[in-house]
Design a protein around this motif. Structure first.
Motif, PDB file in Angstrom:
ATOM      1  N   GLU A  39     -48.729 -12.411  71.498  1.00  0.00           N
ATOM      2  CA  GLU A  39     -48.308 -11.054  71.143  1.00  0.00           C
ATOM      3  C   GLU A  39     -46.790 -10.928  71.185  1.00  0.00           C
ATOM      4  N   VAL A  40     -46.179 -11.547  72.166  1.00  0.00           N
ATOM      5  CA  VAL A  40     -44.720 -11.473  72.301  1.00  0.00           C
ATOM      6  C   VAL A  40     -44.046 -12.200  71.141  1.00  0.00           C
ATOM      7  N   GLN A  41     -44.564 -13.374  70.781  1.00  0.00           N
ATOM      8  CA  GLN A  41     -44.014 -14.106  69.636  1.00  0.00           C
ATOM      9  C   GLN A  41     -44.064 -13.259  68.378  1.00  0.00           C
ATOM     10  N   HIS A  42     -45.233 -12.623  68.152  1.00  0.00           N
ATOM     11  CA  HIS A  42     -45.403 -11.795  66.953  1.00  0.00           C
ATOM     12  C   HIS A  42     -44.429 -10.622  66.958  1.00  0.00           C
ATOM     13  N   ALA A  43     -44.293  -9.971  68.122  1.00  0.00           N
ATOM     14  CA  ALA A  43     -43.394  -8.822  68.212  1.00  0.00           C
ATOM     15  C   ALA A  43     -41.943  -9.213  67.969  1.00  0.00           C
ATOM     16  N   LEU A  44     -41.503 -10.337  68.533  1.00  0.00           N
ATOM     17  CA  LEU A  44     -40.138 -10.794  68.327  1.00  0.00           C
ATOM     18  C   LEU A  44     -39.888 -11.163  66.873  1.00  0.00           C
ATOM     19  N   LYS A  45     -40.882 -11.787  66.255  1.00  0.00           N
ATOM     20  CA  LYS A  45     -40.740 -12.201  64.866  1.00  0.00           C
ATOM     21  C   LYS A  45     -40.606 -11.003  63.940  1.00  0.00           C
ATOM     22  N   HIS A  46     -41.336  -9.932  64.254  1.00  0.00           N
ATOM     23  CA  HIS A  46     -41.379  -8.780  63.355  1.00  0.00           C
ATOM     24  C   HIS A  46     -40.570  -7.585  63.849  1.00  0.00           C
ATOM     25  N   GLY A  47     -39.786  -7.771  64.913  1.00  0.00           N
ATOM     26  CA  GLY A  47     -38.928  -6.693  65.370  1.00  0.00           C
ATOM     27  C   GLY A  47     -39.667  -5.519  65.979  1.00  0.00           C
ATOM     28  N   LEU A  48     -40.835  -5.748  66.581  1.00  0.00           N
ATOM     29  CA  LEU A  48     -41.607  -4.670  67.185  1.00  0.00           C
ATOM     30  C   LEU A  48     -41.089  -4.375  68.590  1.00  0.00           C
ATOM     31  N   PRO A  49     -41.246  -3.133  69.067  1.00  0.00           N
ATOM     32  CA  PRO A  49     -40.771  -2.797  70.411  1.00  0.00           C
ATOM     33  C   PRO A  49     -41.534  -3.569  71.484  1.00  0.00           C
ATOM     34  N   GLY A  81     -48.618   3.406  73.679  1.00  0.00           N
ATOM     35  CA  GLY A  81     -47.352   4.045  73.329  1.00  0.00           C
ATOM     36  C   GLY A  81     -46.649   3.422  72.142  1.00  0.00           C
ATOM     37  N   GLY A  82     -47.217   2.365  71.574  1.00  0.00           N
ATOM     38  CA  GLY A  82     -46.652   1.771  70.365  1.00  0.00           C
ATOM     39  C   GLY A  82     -45.780   0.557  70.593  1.00  0.00           C
ATOM     40  N   ALA A  83     -45.853  -0.054  71.785  1.00  0.00           N
ATOM     41  CA  ALA A  83     -45.054  -1.252  72.070  1.00  0.00           C
ATOM     42  C   ALA A  83     -45.971  -2.389  72.520  1.00  0.00           C
ATOM     43  N   ILE A  84     -45.381  -3.554  72.682  1.00  0.00           N
ATOM     44  CA  ILE A  84     -46.115  -4.739  73.124  1.00  0.00           C
ATOM     45  C   ILE A  84     -45.729  -5.045  74.569  1.00  0.00           C
ATOM     46  N   PRO A  85     -46.708  -5.137  75.480  1.00  0.00           N
ATOM     47  CA  PRO A  85     -46.379  -5.477  76.868  1.00  0.00           C
ATOM     48  C   PRO A  85     -46.090  -6.965  77.019  1.00  0.00           C
ATOM     49  N   ALA A  86     -45.128  -7.289  77.873  1.00  0.00           N
ATOM     50  CA  ALA A  86     -44.771  -8.687  78.125  1.00  0.00           C
ATOM     51  C   ALA A  86     -44.645  -8.877  79.638  1.00  0.00           C
ATOM     52  N   THR A  87     -45.793  -9.063  80.288  1.00  0.00           N
ATOM     53  CA  THR A  87     -45.780  -9.300  81.728  1.00  0.00           C
ATOM     54  C   THR A  87     -45.243 -10.704  81.991  1.00  0.00           C
ATOM     55  N   VAL A  88     -44.326 -10.802  82.941  1.00  0.00           N
ATOM     56  CA  VAL A  88     -43.646 -12.064  83.243  1.00  0.00           C
ATOM     57  C   VAL A  88     -44.210 -12.640  84.540  1.00  0.00           C
ATOM     58  N   GLY A  89     -44.427 -13.945  84.562  1.00  0.00           N
ATOM     59  CA  GLY A  89     -44.897 -14.595  85.775  1.00  0.00           C
ATOM     60  C   GLY A  89     -44.708 -16.096  85.694  1.00  0.00           C
ATOM     61  N   VAL A  90     -44.791 -16.757  86.835  1.00  0.00           N
ATOM     62  CA  VAL A  90     -44.700 -18.215  86.900  1.00  0.00           C
ATOM     63  C   VAL A  90     -46.106 -18.768  87.075  1.00  0.00           C
TER      64      VAL A  90
END
Length: 716
Positions: A39-49, A81-90
């Protein structure tokens, strides 16, 4: 896009992995130890929030299963809300940005997960550890991934008694050197808030309270006794600060402090009393350093009987809602070349070509909310009687359909359009996740364009009603914000829904820079728009049906089109008529006309030999102004005749997209045309104008040749 100086560079070998330079300008690819979720890759590629989320709240902030349940609920708030969540973890020695549900569960249930801040990153990753990232650790990961907005519960700060212990959270120093905006409920109330604000000032961090109050919140309490340096009343103001901070390249973070909702803060005095008790207990335990905060939070929750935990969950969810609103507003600002801040106009630091190493095709056209009403019979009953049928909502608009289909075929176009700030506009944007929507402008107090189509049992449109007044707002002034993208494009497609002056504006740019223009007429009445100005002489491609072709011919030649029922004409008669009409239009400047004939396929008329590649990129126009070749392509071979036509409303748009996709890939004209026919074949089998079955794998050159092995008929 981040430049090379901001790339992650590692030159040494770590025990478990070899780390190589991560080119963040291609950040949709996973490299080294930074792993981006799909999801994060797609959002970055397409300029999504995008909204980054930390994970120590999962590993150390809440007990199981409250932690994983809250994490999933917060992610859903971001999506709603119209954005993509990007939970960060190791996870097992990889720094993940965007966790799967299984990875969230792994973090939540891991008994020996560690807290990962800046100092812990290298060690935890090299040793294959599992851990939750703190505010500082999450800021680093978000910055590497190019995410501007990060939501958390509360930040760390200066601990009470720090004048003796020197216990100061690394969150504060990270805010001073990492340009990420942190949305939180202020500093945790176990901290010394006054000294925390002083330290943030020393670090040069912009601190603002969100909403009506100017008091800095104290986590479980909406307000502390300390004032924030500034205040932002809404998401738009907050987004403007973020954009301006980036434009100035200050390289420091921003702290947006959101007060906990009053309804969730009713027991704040009880919580404060529990904090004091826990702090006193901590003095007599072995709790030091990074273990202090988890210990105190656990004890506070125990003493309050769970009240603190419920308040914690409520404030995190509220922060996620506010942070998402800011991310969406920031995404809108990022889509424009300039934006207003008070009385000033700010300009982006990077040009389009600096942000995009590969030029993209551009589509300028309508975004329309569709309502399809299909009867079960071909015999329509009028006079107020109910026709039995089905009703389906969807998304459409010729320009949007073309952009959507091109995206599914891997062309990744930029789509310039407008929608209203209403439910239809939000629905349209949320259902366009396969394409780049960053150039769609949301207009306040405007209705999103809508269209209702009545389809008979054969999928043919017998009645259409449209409300597309908002398309008039797609003016040359608005489109000029994306001029750099148009200048760099290998091909530009415009549809007939946009104003005549906008068509002329785009065509003038393309003519100056030798960029091919594809015109989609959309209907007979709008087919003549380019010929109401000089724009018609700048067109390279057009894909009309017969009625639209007649109108285009009439606009050029001055003769009224014939009043003929097409169903009474044989294919031979149609070809004979089209030969004359197309020759006039090609003489007027068109290079290629792809005439759609419904079940009879397409007629391809060109001012060059049929095997010559279609023009693409910044090439000089072909000057021959006479028609040289005509080829007829049947709709499909006999073995591929559809057994049932569901809807033809998106067939023409998919046809155009399939051809354009082939042109952009440099395919032979035969493959391009057959690719368009294949896309149209997919469309007529579905109520979706652009069906999910269209994808780049199914439309490779080999797949197209296998689907349509026939040879077109040469007319001349």
């Amino acid at each position: 896009m981040l430049n090379l100086k901001r790339c992650l560079q590692v030159t040494r070998f770590l025990p478990r992995k070899v780390l190589t330079t991560v080119d963040v300008s291609n950040r949709h690819l996973n490299t080294g130890i930074l792993q981006l979720g799909n999801e994060v890759q797609h959002a970055l590629k397409h300029g999504l929030p995008l909204v980054a989320l930390e994970s120590t709240i999962i590993t150390h902030g809440m007990p199981y299963p409250h932690n994983v349940r809250t994490a999933c609920e917060v992610e859903q708030i971001v999506r709603d809300g119209g954005a993509i969540p990007a939970t960060v973890g190791v996870i097992n020695g990889n720094l993940h940005v965007g966790l799967t549900s299984d990875q969230l569960e792994q973090l939540a249930s891991c008994m020996d997960a560690i807290k990962v801040s800046r100092r812990d990153l290298a060690w935890s990753l090299s040793q294959g550890k599992v851990g939750g990232t703190t505010v500082a650790g999450t800021m680093i990961a978000a910055h590497l991934a190019g995410i501007q907005i990060f939501v958390t519960g509360g930040i760390g700060g200066v601990h009470r008694g720090a004048e003796n212990s020197m216990d100061i959270s690394s969150d504060l120093t990270e805010l001073g050197k990492t340009p990420v905006t942190v949305v939180c409920a202020g500093a945790k109330s176990i901290l010394d808030i006054g000294r925390t604000l002083e330290y943030l000032e020393t670090q040069g961090v912009t601190v603002a309270t969100y909403g009506d109050s100017k008091y800095f919140p104290a986590f479980f309490s909406p307000a502390s006794e300390y004032l924030s340096p500034c205040n932002v009343s809404n998401a738009t103001e907050a987004a403007q600060i973020v954009a301006t901070n980036k434009a100035l390249e200050l390289n420091s973070g921003i702290l947006i402090a959101v007060p906990i909702p009053e309804c969730s803060a009713k027991d704040s005095s009880q919580v404060e009393s529990a904090i004091q008790t826990s702090l006193e207990e901590a003095k007599h335990t072995v709790q030091i350093g990074k273990d202090v905060t988890p210990y105190i939070l656990k004890r506070v929750n125990e003493i309050t009987g769970g009240t603190a935990l419920q308040a914690n969950i409520a404030l995190v969810k509220n922060n996620a809602k506010v942070g998402t609103e800011i991310a969406v507003e920031y995404s809108k600002l990022s889509a424009n070349k300039s934006y207003s801040v008070g009385s000033k106009t700010m300009h982006k630091a990077n040009s389009y070509t600096e942000r995009n190493s590969i030029a993209k095709p551009v589509v300028v056209g309508a975004s329309i909310y569709d309502l399809n009403v299909m009867t079960h019979s071909t015999d329509i009953i009028y006079g107020g009687t109910t026709n039995v049928g089905s009703i389906q909502q969807g998304v459409g608009g010729v320009g949007r359909n073309v952009a959507d289909c091109l995206s599914r075929l891997g062309a990744d176009p930029l789509f310039i359009s407008v929608v209203g700030d209403d439910l239809e506009g939000k629905s349209l944007l949320s259902q366009s996740d396969s394409m780049d929507t960053s150039c769609i402008t949301v207009l306040q107090n405007e209705r999103t364009a809508s269209y209702c189509a009545g389809l008979d049992g054969s999928g043919n449109v017998f009645l259409g009603v449209g409300d597309a007044k908002i398309c008039d707002k797609l003016t040359p002034q608005l489109v000029s914000n994306f001029k750099e993208a148009i200048v760099e494009a290998p091909l530009v497609c415009v549809d007939g829904n946009i104003p005549t002056e906008t068509i002329q504006y785009v065509c003038d740019i393309c003519s100056e820079h030798h960029i091919p223009v594809w015109y989609e007429p959309t209907c007979a009445l709008k087919a003549i728009k380019p010929y109401e100005t000089n724009a018609g002489k700048s067109l390279t491609f057009a894909s009309p049906n017969l009625r639209e072709l007649r109108q285009m011919y009439s606009a050029v030649d001055g003769f009224e089109p014939q009043s003929i029922h097409d169903e009474e004409m044989s294919l031979t008669d149609i070809i004979r008529e089209c030969r004359h009409l197309c020759s006039v239009l090609i003489k007027n400047g068109l290079h290629c006309i792809i005439l759609t004939l419904g079940p009879d396929g397409v007629l391809v008329c060109r001012n060059t030999e049929p095997e010559e590649l279609f023009p693409c990129g910044h090439l000089n126009r072909i000057d021959d102004n006479s028609m040289v070749s005509i080829q007829h392509y049947p709709a499909c071979s006999e073995v591929h005749i559809p057994s049932e036509v569901v809807s033809v409303s998106g067939a023409g748009d998919c046809l155009a997209s399939g051809v354009i996709s082939g042109i952009l890939q440099g395919h032979d004209p035969d493959v391009c045309i057959k690719g368009g026919l294949l896309a149209a074949s997919h469309s007529i089998r579905s109520l979706q104008t652009v069906p999910d079955s269209i994808n780049s794998r199914a439309f490779s050159a080999d797949a197209i040749k296998e689907w349509a092995p026939f040879t077109p008929t040469c007319i001349m």
